[in-house]
Design a protein around this motif. Structure first.
Motif, PDB file in Angstrom:
ATOM      1  N   LYS A 242       0.855  -1.183   0.000  1.00  0.00           N
ATOM      2  CA  LYS A 242       0.000   0.000   0.000  1.00  0.00           C
ATOM      3  C   LYS A 242       0.897   1.241   0.000  1.00  0.00           C
TER       4      LYS A 242
ATOM      5  N   SER B  39      -6.091  -2.344  -2.756  1.00  0.00           N
ATOM      6  CA  SER B  39      -6.907  -3.549  -2.538  1.00  0.00           C
ATOM      7  C   SER B  39      -7.581  -4.003  -3.829  1.00  0.00           C
TER       8      SER B  39
ATOM      9  N   ARG C   1      -4.890  -6.000  -6.316  1.00  0.00           N
ATOM     10  CA  ARG C   1      -3.837  -6.923  -5.888  1.00  0.00           C
ATOM     11  C   ARG C   1      -3.809  -8.211  -6.707  1.00  0.00           C
TER      12      ARG C   1
ATOM     13  N   ALA D 124       0.614  -6.270   1.681  1.00  0.00           N
ATOM     14  CA  ALA D 124      -0.251  -5.086   1.666  1.00  0.00           C
ATOM     15  C   ALA D 124      -1.525  -5.330   2.462  1.00  0.00           C
ATOM     16  N   THR D 125      -1.378  -5.539   3.766  1.00  0.00           N
ATOM     17  CA  THR D 125      -2.540  -5.788   4.646  1.00  0.00           C
ATOM     18  C   THR D 125      -3.535  -6.736   3.962  1.00  0.00           C
ATOM     19  N   TYR D 126      -2.967  -7.826   3.413  1.00  0.00           N
ATOM     20  CA  TYR D 126      -3.683  -8.680   2.459  1.00  0.00           C
ATOM     21  C   TYR D 126      -4.213  -9.917   3.182  1.00  0.00           C
ATOM     22  N   SER D 127      -5.472  -9.882   3.580  1.00  0.00           N
ATOM     23  CA  SER D 127      -6.038 -11.014   4.314  1.00  0.00           C
ATOM     24  C   SER D 127      -6.189 -12.233   3.408  1.00  0.00           C
TER      25      SER D 127
ATOM     26  N   ARG E  78     -10.293 -15.213  -2.339  1.00  0.00           N
ATOM     27  CA  ARG E  78      -9.020 -14.908  -3.015  1.00  0.00           C
ATOM     28  C   ARG E  78      -8.179 -16.155  -3.276  1.00  0.00           C
TER      29      ARG E  78
ATOM     30  N   SER F  16     -11.556  -4.387  -1.046  1.00  0.00           N
ATOM     31  CA  SER F  16     -11.229  -4.806   0.308  1.00  0.00           C
ATOM     32  C   SER F  16     -12.334  -5.719   0.845  1.00  0.00           C
ATOM     33  N   ASN F  17     -11.972  -6.594   1.768  1.00  0.00           N
ATOM     34  CA  ASN F  17     -12.945  -7.554   2.287  1.00  0.00           C
ATOM     35  C   ASN F  17     -13.722  -7.019   3.494  1.00  0.00           C
ATOM     36  N   SER F  18     -13.247  -5.905   4.102  1.00  0.00           N
ATOM     37  CA  SER F  18     -13.715  -5.533   5.447  1.00  0.00           C
ATOM     38  C   SER F  18     -15.220  -5.256   5.520  1.00  0.00           C
TER      39      SER F  18
ATOM     40  N   TYR G  71      -8.469   3.221   1.845  1.00  0.00           N
ATOM     41  CA  TYR G  71      -8.791   3.576   3.229  1.00  0.00           C
ATOM     42  C   TYR G  71      -8.460   5.028   3.562  1.00  0.00           C
TER      43      TYR G  71
ATOM     44  N   THR H  85     -12.275  -1.799   9.624  1.00  0.00           N
ATOM     45  CA  THR H  85     -11.269  -2.609   8.930  1.00  0.00           C
ATOM     46  C   THR H  85     -10.234  -3.060   9.968  1.00  0.00           C
ATOM     47  N   ASP H  86      -9.104  -3.558   9.499  1.00  0.00           N
ATOM     48  CA  ASP H  86      -8.082  -4.113  10.395  1.00  0.00           C
ATOM     49  C   ASP H  86      -7.601  -3.069  11.408  1.00  0.00           C
TER      50      ASP H  86
ATOM     51  N   ILE I  86      -4.576  -0.928  10.585  1.00  0.00           N
ATOM     52  CA  ILE I  86      -4.832   0.155   9.622  1.00  0.00           C
ATOM     53  C   ILE I  86      -5.460   1.343  10.350  1.00  0.00           C
TER      54      ILE I  86
HETATM   55  N1  GLU Z   1      -7.191  -7.039   5.310  1.00  0.00           N
HETATM   56  C1  GLU Z   1      -8.385  -6.674   4.624  1.00  0.00           C
HETATM   57  C2  GLU Z   1      -8.387  -7.164   3.192  1.00  0.00           C
HETATM   58  O1  GLU Z   1      -7.411  -7.683   2.725  1.00  0.00           O
HETATM   59  C3  GLU Z   1      -8.635  -5.175   4.663  1.00  0.00           C
HETATM   60  C4  GLU Z   1      -7.461  -4.312   4.296  1.00  0.00           C
HETATM   61  C5  GLU Z   1      -7.173  -4.225   2.811  1.00  0.00           C
HETATM   62  O2  GLU Z   1      -8.072  -4.271   1.973  1.00  0.00           O
HETATM   63  O3  GLU Z   1      -5.996  -4.069   2.492  1.00  0.00           O
HETATM   64  O4  GLU Z   1      -9.399  -7.053   2.532  1.00  0.00           O
END
Ligand code: GLU
Length: 286
Positions: free
Chosen positions: A46, A92, A95, A109-112, A117, A160-162, A187, A204-205, A208
């Motif tokens: 990010k 997001s 990716r 990248a804060t990638y859940s 996915r 994003s998944n949040s 975000y 979200t996380d 973040i």
């Molecule tokens: N970790 C969550 C996701 O991967 C929210 C943060 C984001 O989108 O980077 O969807």
């Protein structure tokens, strides 16, 4: 004619030496091979998330926890060799595509790791497990816990998944509550919209949210009502199991030698978050 022949000879020589990679992806079949052969890698992070992956105006490279984890994992994989890292912004929404089309070799990248996915991405890790929380304006007393978000205006950051954790059931959702979704491209735009009263909450996380809250002290508050486990994965092109196994070995070593704890403290030690203190169980490389 003469020049063309010279070019062909040079190209053949480069191939023989395994130096055919020019630009990201190159002709290496795995990212570990590229690191070892070309001594370079293109990393997606990010660029708008403070303390995680943030490219400040005028700075050459992004900075933050994800950036430092990326550098540490790559250093372990390289076994002491100096590797040239090219950083690419990986929002997001892009990716999966950036991995699939070879624009980036690897993503931190804060990638859940999510079920939706998994068919598109091979995930190394998780390198850390964090939790979804909710941030509201400091003056807001109407929203005190996650379930108070029912029928509220929440941010839907693209890709994003949040938001799904609020509106959908498991596996990738959680609470299954109706909410009004307000779109944003990332975000940082969500937080701007929260400040401007264009929505009621950013959920979200917690890493973040804590990063944004620390940038503008007193303006926002986290509810401290965590309600998910977000397993941060290292995104790889689908099928690159060799690199996945190498990054998992690197992550285990970084937990064992104290690097992960040090980096979490460095970037989030001043926040109120309860930081992870041990290595999350590895997921295996599917
Ligand atoms: N970790 C969550 C996701 O991967 C929210 C943060 C984001 O989108 O980077 O969807």
């Amino acid at each position: 004619m003469q020049m063309r022949r010279t070019g062909a000879v040079l190209a053949t020589g480069a191939m023989a030496l395994g130096l055919a990679a020019c630009g990201s992806g190159g002709s290496y079949s795995t990212v570990v091979d590229k690191i070892k052969g070309a001594k370079e890698i293109t990393v997606g992070t990010k660029w708008d998330q403070p303390s995680l992956g943030l490219k400040k105006p005028g700075a050459a490279d992004p900075e933050g926890f994800d950036v430092d984890v990326a550098k540490a994992v790559i250093a372990k994989m390289a076994g002491g060799e100096n590797i040239k890292i090219t950083w690419k912004e990986s929002p997001s929404s892009n990716r999966e595509a950036l991995l699939q089309n070879g624009t980036v070799d690897i993503i931190f990248a804060t990638y859940s790791i999510t079920e939706a996915r998994k068919p598109k991405v091979t995930f190394g890790g998780p390198y850390v497990v964090v939790h979804q929380d909710t941030m509201v304006r400091a003056s807001d007393s109407a929203i005190a816990k996650a379930t108070d978000l029912k029928d509220k205006r929440i941010c839907q950051a693209q890709g994003s998944n949040s938001y799904k954790r609020i509106t959908d059931p498991p596996p990738d959702g959680k609470l299954g509550l109706p909410a009004k979704l307000v779109g944003a491209s990332n975000y940082s735009e969500c937080v701007q919209k929260l400040g401007g009263n264009n929505l009621d909450a950013v959920t979200t996380d917690n890493l973040i949210l804590a990063g944004f809250a620390a940038q503008e002290p007193g303006k926002y508050k986290l509810l401290n009502d965590p309600f998910t486990d977000e397993k941060y994965g290292i995104g790889l092109k689908k099928g690159d199991k060799t690199t996945c196994e190498a990054v998992n070995k690197a992550v285990a070593e970084l937990w064992a030698d104290g690097t992960m704890t040090k980096l979490l403290q460095q970037w989030f030690g001043k926040t109120d978050l309860q930081l992870p203190t041990s290595a999350p169980p590895a997921e295996g490389c599917a």
